[in-house]
Design an enzyme around this catalytic site. Structure first.
Site, PDB file in Angstrom:
ATOM      1  N   SER A 124       0.855  -1.247   0.180  1.00 48.17           N
ATOM      2  CA  SER A 124       0.012   0.218   0.150  1.00 48.17           C
ATOM      3  C   SER A 124       1.169   1.181  -0.294  1.00 48.17           C
ATOM      4  O   SER A 124       1.717   1.109   0.237  1.00 48.17           O
ATOM      5  CB  SER A 124      -0.989  -0.117   1.464  1.00 48.17           C
ATOM      6  OG  SER A 124      -1.777   1.465   1.483  1.00 48.17           O
ATOM      7  N   TYR A 149      -2.155  -0.962  11.273  1.00 50.33           N
ATOM      8  CA  TYR A 149      -2.309  -1.167   9.244  1.00 50.33           C
ATOM      9  C   TYR A 149      -1.262  -1.310   8.593  1.00 50.33           C
ATOM     10  O   TYR A 149      -0.382  -2.617   7.480  1.00 50.33           O
ATOM     11  CB  TYR A 149      -3.780  -1.086   8.971  1.00 50.33           C
ATOM     12  CG  TYR A 149      -3.819  -0.791   7.398  1.00 50.33           C
ATOM     13  CD1 TYR A 149      -4.098  -2.682   6.962  1.00 50.33           C
ATOM     14  CD2 TYR A 149      -3.396  -0.198   6.109  1.00 50.33           C
ATOM     15  CE1 TYR A 149      -4.192  -2.946   5.230  1.00 50.33           C
ATOM     16  CE2 TYR A 149      -3.307  -0.596   5.091  1.00 50.33           C
ATOM     17  CZ  TYR A 149      -3.971  -1.840   4.290  1.00 50.33           C
ATOM     18  OH  TYR A 149      -3.731  -1.859   2.887  1.00 50.33           O
ATOM     19  N   LYS A 153       2.045  -3.811   6.472  1.00 49.50           N
ATOM     20  CA  LYS A 153       2.117  -4.200   5.302  1.00 49.50           C
ATOM     21  C   LYS A 153       3.965  -3.227   4.973  1.00 49.50           C
ATOM     22  O   LYS A 153       4.485  -4.207   4.037  1.00 49.50           O
ATOM     23  CB  LYS A 153       1.818  -2.140   4.273  1.00 49.50           C
ATOM     24  CG  LYS A 153       0.207  -2.879   4.606  1.00 49.50           C
ATOM     25  CD  LYS A 153      -0.024  -4.204   3.589  1.00 49.50           C
ATOM     26  CE  LYS A 153      -1.481  -4.283   2.598  1.00 49.50           C
ATOM     27  NZ  LYS A 153      -2.030  -5.401   3.014  1.00 49.50           N
ATOM     28  N   GLY A 294      -4.417  12.109  10.985  1.00 52.85           N
ATOM     29  CA  GLY A 294      -4.035  10.795  10.709  1.00 52.85           C
ATOM     30  C   GLY A 294      -4.117  11.275   8.646  1.00 52.85           C
ATOM     31  O   GLY A 294      -2.876  10.618   7.986  1.00 52.85           O
TER      32      GLY A 294
HETATM   33  P1  NAD Z   1     -10.853  -7.163   0.597  1.00 50.08           P
HETATM   34  O1  NAD Z   1     -11.072  -7.038   2.416  1.00 50.08           O
HETATM   35  O2  NAD Z   1     -12.447  -7.082   0.746  1.00 50.08           O
HETATM   36  O3  NAD Z   1      -9.941  -8.512   0.597  1.00 50.08           O
HETATM   37  C1  NAD Z   1      -9.800  -9.012   1.902  1.00 50.08           C
HETATM   38  C2  NAD Z   1     -10.177 -10.303   1.612  1.00 50.08           C
HETATM   39  O4  NAD Z   1      -8.854 -11.815   2.050  1.00 50.08           O
HETATM   40  C3  NAD Z   1     -11.468 -10.468   1.837  1.00 50.08           C
HETATM   41  O5  NAD Z   1     -11.787 -11.016   1.284  1.00 50.08           O
HETATM   42  C4  NAD Z   1     -11.440 -11.644   3.290  1.00 50.08           C
HETATM   43  O6  NAD Z   1     -12.010 -12.433   3.346  1.00 50.08           O
HETATM   44  C5  NAD Z   1      -9.619 -12.108   3.254  1.00 50.08           C
HETATM   45  N1  NAD Z   1      -9.090 -12.836   4.164  1.00 50.08           N
HETATM   46  C6  NAD Z   1      -8.362 -11.892   4.810  1.00 50.08           C
HETATM   47  N2  NAD Z   1      -7.626 -12.238   5.946  1.00 50.08           N
HETATM   48  C7  NAD Z   1      -8.054 -13.844   5.388  1.00 50.08           C
HETATM   49  C8  NAD Z   1      -6.979 -14.563   5.581  1.00 50.08           C
HETATM   50  N3  NAD Z   1      -5.989 -15.350   7.283  1.00 50.08           N
HETATM   51  N4  NAD Z   1      -6.940 -15.590   5.445  1.00 50.08           N
HETATM   52  C9  NAD Z   1      -7.774 -16.067   4.267  1.00 50.08           C
HETATM   53  N5  NAD Z   1      -8.759 -14.741   3.570  1.00 50.08           N
HETATM   54  C10 NAD Z   1      -8.669 -13.802   4.501  1.00 50.08           C
HETATM   55  O7  NAD Z   1      -9.268  -6.174   0.894  1.00 50.08           O
HETATM   56  P2  NAD Z   1      -9.650  -5.607  -0.551  1.00 50.08           P
HETATM   57  O8  NAD Z   1      -9.842  -3.312  -0.458  1.00 50.08           O
HETATM   58  O9  NAD Z   1      -9.741  -6.855  -1.798  1.00 50.08           O
HETATM   59  O10 NAD Z   1      -7.902  -5.538  -0.064  1.00 50.08           O
HETATM   60  C11 NAD Z   1      -6.509  -6.638  -0.911  1.00 50.08           C
HETATM   61  C12 NAD Z   1      -5.220  -6.445  -0.518  1.00 50.08           C
HETATM   62  O11 NAD Z   1      -4.754  -5.267  -0.784  1.00 50.08           O
HETATM   63  C13 NAD Z   1      -5.248  -6.358   1.401  1.00 50.08           C
HETATM   64  O12 NAD Z   1      -3.941  -7.125   1.787  1.00 50.08           O
HETATM   65  C14 NAD Z   1      -5.323  -5.082   0.971  1.00 50.08           C
HETATM   66  O13 NAD Z   1      -4.465  -4.404   2.633  1.00 50.08           O
HETATM   67  C15 NAD Z   1      -4.323  -4.507   0.556  1.00 50.08           C
HETATM   68  N6  NAD Z   1      -4.758  -3.154  -0.128  1.00 50.08           N
HETATM   69  C16 NAD Z   1      -6.098  -2.558  -0.342  1.00 50.08           C
HETATM   70  C17 NAD Z   1      -6.154  -1.152  -0.732  1.00 50.08           C
HETATM   71  C18 NAD Z   1      -7.648  -0.824  -0.489  1.00 50.08           C
HETATM   72  O14 NAD Z   1      -8.096   0.688  -0.518  1.00 50.08           O
HETATM   73  N7  NAD Z   1      -8.568  -1.031  -0.714  1.00 50.08           N
HETATM   74  C19 NAD Z   1      -5.092  -0.632  -0.698  1.00 50.08           C
HETATM   75  C20 NAD Z   1      -3.959  -0.727  -0.447  1.00 50.08           C
HETATM   76  C21 NAD Z   1      -3.916  -1.785  -0.277  1.00 50.08           C
HETATM   77  N1  UFG Z   2     -12.499  11.363   2.891  1.00 50.84           N
HETATM   78  C1  UFG Z   2     -13.900  12.676   3.227  1.00 50.84           C
HETATM   79  N2  UFG Z   2     -15.197  12.017   3.945  1.00 50.84           N
HETATM   80  C2  UFG Z   2     -15.524  10.612   4.313  1.00 50.84           C
HETATM   81  C3  UFG Z   2     -14.766   9.322   3.902  1.00 50.84           C
HETATM   82  C4  UFG Z   2     -13.171  10.087   3.502  1.00 50.84           C
HETATM   83  O1  UFG Z   2     -14.028  13.943   3.376  1.00 50.84           O
HETATM   84  O2  UFG Z   2     -15.954   9.927   4.437  1.00 50.84           O
HETATM   85  C5  UFG Z   2     -11.522  12.030   2.352  1.00 50.84           C
HETATM   86  C6  UFG Z   2     -10.729  11.431   3.306  1.00 50.84           C
HETATM   87  O3  UFG Z   2     -10.242  12.584   4.246  1.00 50.84           O
HETATM   88  C7  UFG Z   2      -8.920  11.685   2.414  1.00 50.84           C
HETATM   89  C8  UFG Z   2      -9.928  10.760   0.899  1.00 50.84           C
HETATM   90  O4  UFG Z   2     -11.137  10.957   1.152  1.00 50.84           O
HETATM   91  O5  UFG Z   2      -8.619  12.712   2.367  1.00 50.84           O
HETATM   92  C9  UFG Z   2      -9.564   9.540   0.601  1.00 50.84           C
HETATM   93  O6  UFG Z   2      -9.691   8.905   2.406  1.00 50.84           O
HETATM   94  P1  UFG Z   2     -10.087   7.889   2.067  1.00 50.84           P
HETATM   95  O7  UFG Z   2     -10.068   6.527   3.475  1.00 50.84           O
HETATM   96  O8  UFG Z   2     -11.540   7.024   0.609  1.00 50.84           O
HETATM   97  O9  UFG Z   2      -8.533   6.431   1.397  1.00 50.84           O
HETATM   98  P2  UFG Z   2      -7.396   7.173   2.157  1.00 50.84           P
HETATM   99  O10 UFG Z   2      -6.476   7.705   1.217  1.00 50.84           O
HETATM  100  O11 UFG Z   2      -7.293   7.944   3.146  1.00 50.84           O
HETATM  101  O12 UFG Z   2      -6.786   5.618   2.728  1.00 50.84           O
HETATM  102  C10 UFG Z   2      -6.954   5.042   1.712  1.00 50.84           C
HETATM  103  C11 UFG Z   2      -6.846   3.636   2.317  1.00 50.84           C
HETATM  104  C12 UFG Z   2      -5.567   3.014   3.577  1.00 50.84           C
HETATM  105  C13 UFG Z   2      -4.237   3.249   2.823  1.00 50.84           C
HETATM  106  C14 UFG Z   2      -4.429   4.731   2.146  1.00 50.84           C
HETATM  107  C15 UFG Z   2      -3.206   4.284   1.217  1.00 50.84           C
HETATM  108  O13 UFG Z   2      -8.053   3.745   3.119  1.00 50.84           O
HETATM  109  O14 UFG Z   2      -5.791   1.585   3.520  1.00 50.84           O
HETATM  110  O15 UFG Z   2      -5.332   4.784   0.827  1.00 50.84           O
HETATM  111  O16 UFG Z   2      -2.908   3.474   0.185  1.00 50.84           O
HETATM  112  F1  UFG Z   2      -3.642   3.021   3.599  1.00 50.84           F
END
Ligand code: NAD
Ligand code: UFG
Length: 334
Positions: A124, A149, A153, A294
């Site tokens: 991430s 979290y 990573k 944050g």
């Molecule tokens: P998600 O929660 O939709 O998908 C994660 C999946 O992993 C889920 O289906 C959950 O049931 C499964 N899971 C969790 N722990 C498990 C375990 N121990 N064994 C088996 N299954 C397990 O999340 P996502 O948005 O699809 O994210 C996928 C990956 O990408 C995650 O590692 C997340 O941290 C990373 N990531 C996501 C974002 C984002 O904004 N969505 C940004 C950066 C990184």
């Molecule tokens: N925001 C609002 N109102 C809301 C939700 C979000 O104004 O109700 C704003 C936040 O303040 C931020 C922007 O929208 O400025 C994006 O916020 P998100 O929560 O959608 O995303 P972040 O960038 O804060 O975080 C995301 C993922 C994290 C990851 C990070 C960097 O949720 O897991 O991107 O990859 F770590």
């Protein structure tokens, strides 16, 4: 290629599974359903005509992982499984460290036992921490995460690097995602968080759909063009395709390589909101509130390495992201 997707029924995993199958690869999924529904498997089949082999199991469960590797010739793994909510990770840090680290360790040990040497990991942009200037590039030091979290990573990246140092014939691609949004154009799969969403796009979509009353914009007094935070939103289908490029790269290179997946553009909260309202012709009531703890003013990628190394870049626009997010909500809440 026969690819194991841990967490493959989640938001990014399910879209990647569709792109993998479309590209002619085979997919095996392991997911413990802690943040996904089994019905996603049906949707993947509906979209692609193929039902991937599915194991409902925890990636920390060594016996289950061994069974999967012994029953399938796995060529490569994409490791999505993990807990991902920043706020929750501050409340229950041990659950985050246990789940995210243990699943990775068990996976690596099982891969070693079965001679599987190709890994793509979901990292991430959060690993860049609060001190690096934007746009973030992969050479920047990543030593300070701001929440448990983010630490998982950063730690997992280090674990994988150490493993690769000791096993130079192993190939790992550490994909640093920016802000994935949008959904498959079918509207069958998308971002479907439990409870009240933390992230901006699913929150906007639920306000538009009437499930939530109004959006609070967290601060408009940042040092940015319109005072709201800038993020690098990318369409989840573009992101999914990046994984196929990463698998191809892992097949011909060894070592551990961190690569940003983003567009390289910063889009403000108000720009995203107004684009959503415009392209979908919907109303999204909002108020300006205080800053969220944050939050960084700016977070966007230098996306050059992905283009140079993976031959990947994003194709979809912010309009596409907003249209497809809304289409998913409309189809999904019928
Ligand atoms: P998600 O929660 O939709 O998908 C994660 C999946 O992993 C889920 O289906 C959950 O049931 C499964 N899971 C969790 N722990 C498990 C375990 N121990 N064994 C088996 N299954 C397990 O999340 P996502 O948005 O699809 O994210 C996928 C990956 O990408 C995650 O590692 C997340 O941290 C990373 N990531 C996501 C974002 C984002 O904004 N969505 C940004 C950066 C990184
Ligand atoms: N925001 C609002 N109102 C809301 C939700 C979000 O104004 O109700 C704003 C936040 O303040 C931020 C922007 O929208 O400025 C994006 O916020 P998100 O929560 O959608 O995303 P972040 O960038 O804060 O975080 C995301 C993922 C994290 C990851 C990070 C960097 O949720 O897991 O991107 O990859 F770590």
């Amino acid at each position: 290629m026969n690819v194991l997707l841990t967490g493959g029924l989640g938001y990014i995993g399910s879209h990647t599974c569709v792109e993998l199958l479309n590209a002619g690869h085979r997919a095996v999924i392991v997911d413990n359903l802690c943040n996904a529904y089994g019905s996603v498997l049906d949707y993947i089949e509906q979209i692609t005509g193929i039902r991937p082999r599915f194991y409902e199991a925890d990636a920390q469960d060594r016996a289950a992982m061994e069974r999967i590797f012994s029953e399938n010739e796995i060529d490569a793994v994409i490791h999505f499984a993990g807990l991902k909510a920043v706020g929750e990770s501050c409340r229950i840090p041990l659950a985050y460290y246990r789940n995210n680290l243990d699943s990775t360790l068990t996976l690596l040990e099982t891969m070693e036992k079965y001679g599987c040497k190709r890994l793509v990991f979901s990292s991430s942009a959060t690993v860049y921490g609060p001190d690096n200037p934007v746009p973030y590039n992969e050479e920047m030091p990543c030593h300070v995460a701001t929440n448990p979290y983010g630490w998982t990573k950063a730690m997992i990246e280090q674990i994988i690097r150490d493993y690769v140092t000791a096993n130079p014939d192993f190939s790992a691609v550490l994909l640093r995602y920016f802000n994935p949004v949008g959904a498959h154009e079918s509207g069958l799969i998308g971002d479907d968080p439990n409870g009240i969403p933390n992230n901006l796009m699913p929150y906007i979509a639920r306000v538009a759909g009437g499930q939530l009353e109004k959006l609070t914009v967290f601060g408009n007094d940042y040092d940015t063009p319109d005072g709201t935070c800038l993020r690098d939103y990318l369409h989840v289908v573009d992101l999914a395709k990046g994984h196929i490029c990463a698998l191809d790269y892992a097949a011909v290179h060894t070592g551990a390589e961190a690569i940003n997946l983003g567009t390289g553009n910063g889009v403000s909260v108000l720009e995203l909101l107004h684009t959503f309202i415009r392209v979908n012709g919907v109303d999204v009531p909002y108020v300006i509130g205080g800053r969220r703890d944050g939050d960084l003013a700016r977070c966007y990628a230098n996306a050059e390495k992905a283009e140079r190394v993976l031959h990947w870049k994003t194709e979809k626009t912010v309009e596409d992201m907003c249209r497809d997010s809304w289409n998913f909500i409309v189809k999904h809440t019928k």
